[in-house]
Scaffold this motif. Structure first.
Motif, mmCIF file in Angstrom:
data_model
loop_
_atom_site.group_PDB
_atom_site.id
_atom_site.type_symbol
_atom_site.label_atom_id
_atom_site.label_comp_id
_atom_site.label_asym_id
_atom_site.label_seq_id
_atom_site.Cartn_x
_atom_site.Cartn_y
_atom_site.Cartn_z
ATOM 1 N N ILE A 74 0.841 -1.196 0.000
ATOM 2 C CA ILE A 74 0.000 0.000 0.000
ATOM 3 C C ILE A 74 0.880 1.251 0.000
ATOM 4 C CG2 ILE A 74 -1.506 1.413 1.467
ATOM 5 C CD1 ILE A 74 -2.999 -1.122 2.246
ATOM 6 N N ARG A 75 1.880 1.264 0.838
ATOM 7 C CA ARG A 75 2.638 2.490 1.081
ATOM 8 C C ARG A 75 3.581 2.853 -0.067
ATOM 9 N NH1 ARG A 75 5.110 0.251 6.320
ATOM 10 N NH2 ARG A 75 4.667 -1.673 5.159
ATOM 11 N N TYR A 76 4.180 1.863 -0.722
ATOM 12 C CA TYR A 76 5.094 2.178 -1.826
ATOM 13 C C TYR A 76 4.352 2.760 -3.032
ATOM 14 C CZ TYR A 76 9.270 1.750 -4.757
ATOM 15 O OH TYR A 76 10.343 2.003 -5.576
ATOM 16 N N PRO A 77 3.227 2.173 -3.476
ATOM 17 C CA PRO A 77 2.455 2.839 -4.538
ATOM 18 C C PRO A 77 1.939 4.210 -4.123
ATOM 19 C CG PRO A 77 1.814 0.539 -4.354
ATOM 20 C CD PRO A 77 2.687 0.839 -3.172
ATOM 21 N N ALA A 78 1.568 4.367 -2.852
ATOM 22 C CA ALA A 78 1.126 5.682 -2.385
ATOM 23 C C ALA A 78 2.243 6.707 -2.548
ATOM 24 C CB ALA A 78 0.672 5.596 -0.927
ATOM 25 N N LEU A 79 3.468 6.317 -2.212
ATOM 26 C CA LEU A 79 4.613 7.203 -2.406
ATOM 27 C C LEU A 79 4.799 7.527 -3.882
ATOM 28 C CD1 LEU A 79 7.325 8.561 -1.480
ATOM 29 C CD2 LEU A 79 8.390 6.328 -1.919
ATOM 30 N N ALA A 80 4.809 6.495 -4.723
ATOM 31 C CA ALA A 80 5.099 6.688 -6.143
ATOM 32 C C ALA A 80 4.045 7.543 -6.833
ATOM 33 C CB ALA A 80 5.208 5.326 -6.836
ATOM 34 N N CYS A 81 2.800 7.450 -6.377
ATOM 35 C CA CYS A 81 1.696 8.155 -7.040
ATOM 36 C C CYS A 81 1.232 9.400 -6.289
ATOM 37 C CB CYS A 81 0.516 7.194 -7.241
ATOM 38 S SG CYS A 81 0.893 5.808 -8.343
ATOM 39 N N GLY A 82 1.848 9.696 -5.143
ATOM 40 C CA GLY A 82 1.536 10.936 -4.442
ATOM 41 C C GLY A 82 0.203 10.955 -3.737
ATOM 42 N N VAL A 83 -0.195 9.817 -3.147
ATOM 43 C CA VAL A 83 -1.483 9.746 -2.449
ATOM 44 C C VAL A 83 -1.258 9.233 -1.025
ATOM 45 C CG1 VAL A 83 -2.864 9.497 -4.540
ATOM 46 C CG2 VAL A 83 -1.918 7.450 -3.454
ATOM 47 N N VAL A 84 -2.357 9.080 -0.296
ATOM 48 C CA VAL A 84 -2.307 8.626 1.098
ATOM 49 C C VAL A 84 -2.571 7.119 1.142
ATOM 50 C CG1 VAL A 84 -3.413 8.811 3.371
ATOM 51 C CG2 VAL A 84 -3.092 10.860 1.956
ATOM 52 N N GLY A 85 -1.743 6.380 1.850
ATOM 53 C CA GLY A 85 -1.939 4.935 1.995
ATOM 54 C C GLY A 85 -1.828 4.528 3.441
#
Length: 489
Positions: A181-192
């Motif tokens: 959850i957290r790595y895609p949130a980082l890459a895409c600039g959203v909250v995870g």
């Protein structure tokens, strides 16, 4: 267009539907139009349940007109990751071999979403078998990073994060074993949000085997959103004990901790052999300054046995998979998955059962040490990854390259091993030499967003979310428009 419904947060949509300011059909139609316009460029949602979702929206409008008490997410559209059971849909996990594995029933987390009034309108793409930090899968292809296609959208909940970043629904449900959850949130600039294990039910009836020991301690479902308030709202809706998950825990969240004088440990890696990339360090310093301005007391500190905890995640996770999971991946996976498995087995060969048992014993000692640390500093501010998001397929170039990536992902792995709640949140980084402000968004520099991770002790999700709300507040979310995709300067 500036106030199109697809731009609205889940919280705002739910309130407007309840007030009869907008209809559920209007909301769903707006989101579906946005999906048709943007999804072909990013490949985030390979299955869109348009007819069923519009029917559900019409029924939701009927409920509004009937005057009954409405649940908290009534009429809100969201997507669900492809490795979570959703009735009538394939739980494919991005693998060709599983494309016909149709779920007869909803997973408990999907059932809870429906009970809360949400409409699961689409299936979100994944990294194949949810085991890569990249965003490609054999069944549906690559999810493009909506800000810059030259970088990964993260793995494995890549479709969820990319969809939310582009306005393809205000939220999505993903899951996290070692950062998915957290790595895609980082890459895409959203909250995870990675919740405490047991807080949100985790079960698929389509699974052919039960989770291994370490998976039982680390696997979680959680929300991916643009706004912290939406993550809080959705977490409250799916945070239930259900009979299908006997590991569920019937507890609520610990109360909020006022920011005034609350100690926060800032972990920059100094003195540990870990060095954050310039964008990562800038994000950490910016987040620390924001928290200080809100009244938190930020002090640099290093969590105990950090590197050991990350290494232990690898050993215990790959011990589990060496006992049969890797055999299935080699047989059913794509060449990319088979390559990755080969690299992992080179560096983490099968071990005796006694070594794994000793690892679980050591995990308890690490938990005790971190519990003491988080009693002194109730909140830990740290990177999501020590490095920027990887280039596509960088995880399958070489065994040495994989190990470099594993080391960079240690902030994800250590926290997963210990079952700690954490929130990945985008940050407006403090500019440093060599960083160029992007035309696209305040929090996009050199073609990528920046972010940090907030960690607390178990069931302290509220503590993480409260701090994340302060960090997220200055970020004007511009919505990613993947045409044309940005290229690195």
């Amino acid at each position: 267009m500036t106030d199109a419904l697809w731009r609205w947060s889940a919280t705002r949509l739910a309130a407007a539907i309840r007030a009869r300011d907008v209809s559920c059909v209007e909301v769903m139609t707006s989101v579906l139009e946005r999906v048709r316009a943007v999804n072909p460029q990013i490949n985030a949602l390979p299955e869109v349940l348009e007819e069923a979702s519009l029917l559900a929206a019409r029924r939701a409008d009927d409920a509004v007109l009937s005057g009954i008490d409405l649940p908290p997410l009534h009429g809100v559209p969201l997507s669900v990751k492809l490795n979570i059971d959703q009735q009538g849909c394939a739980t494919s996990n991005g693998a060709v071999a599983l494309k016909d594995r149709i779920a007869r029933d909803d997973a408990p987390v999907v059932a809870l979403l429906r009970r809360a009034g949400a409409i699961p309108f689409a299936r979100a793409n994944v990294a194949e078998f949810s085991m890569r930090w990249d965003s490609d899968c054999a069944l549906h292809g690559r999810v493009s990073n909506p800000w810059n296609a030259a970088y990964t959208a993260g793995g494995s909940s890549s479709g969820s994060a990319a969809a939310v970043a582009c306005g393809l629904g205000p939220a999505s449900i993903g899951n996290d074993n070692g950062g998915s959850i957290r790595y895609p949130a980082l890459a895409c600039g959203v909250v995870g949000v990675r919740p405490t294990p047991g807080l949100v039910p985790f079960f698929n009836a389509t699974d052919s085997a039960e989770r291994g020991m370490i998976g039982q301690m680390t696997n979680v479902n959680g929300p991916i959103t643009r706004e912290v308030e939406d993550a809080r709202l959705i977490l409250g809706a799916i945070m239930r004990e259900t009979p299908d998950d006997p590991l569920g825990i019937p507890v609520g969240l610990a109360p909020s901790v006022p920011p005034a004088h609350t100690p926060v440990a800032l972990f920059t890696g100094d003195g540990t052999g870990f060095a954050p990339a310039p964008r990562v360090r800038a994000a950490l310093l910016a987040a620390a300054r924001t928290l200080q301005d809100a009244g938190y007391v930020v002090e640099e500190a290093t969590p105990p046995a950090f590197e050991e905890a990350a290494d232990l995640w690898c050993n215990l996770t790959y011990d589990d998979r060496n006992r049969g999971g890797f055999d299935m991946l080699v047989q059913a996976g794509s060449p990319a998955v088979r390559t990755l498995v080969g690299f992992i087995q080179q560096r983490f060969p099968p071990r005796e059962a006694a070594a794994a048992l000793a690892g679980f014993e050591r995990r308890l000692g690490l938990l005790r040490a971190w519990r003491r640390f988080l009693a002194r500093w109730p909140l830990l501010l740290m990177p999501v990854s020590w490095d920027d998001p990887i280039r596509p397929d960088a995880d399958i170039v070489s065994a040495d390259g994989l190990m470099t990536l594993v080391r960079a992902q240690s902030p994800l792995l250590a926290t997963s091993l210990l079952g700690l709640p954490s929130v990945a949140v985008p940050v407006v980084p403090m500019p440093e030499q060599g960083m160029v402000a992007s035309r696209m968004a305040p929090f996009v520099t050199d073609g990528l967003p920046a972010g940090v991770q907030l960690v607390s002790w178990r069931y302290r999700e509220t503590c993480c979310l409260d701090a994340a709300a302060h960090i997220r507040a200055p970020v004007r979310f511009p919505f990613a428009d993947p045409l044309p995709a940005m290229q690195p300067r």
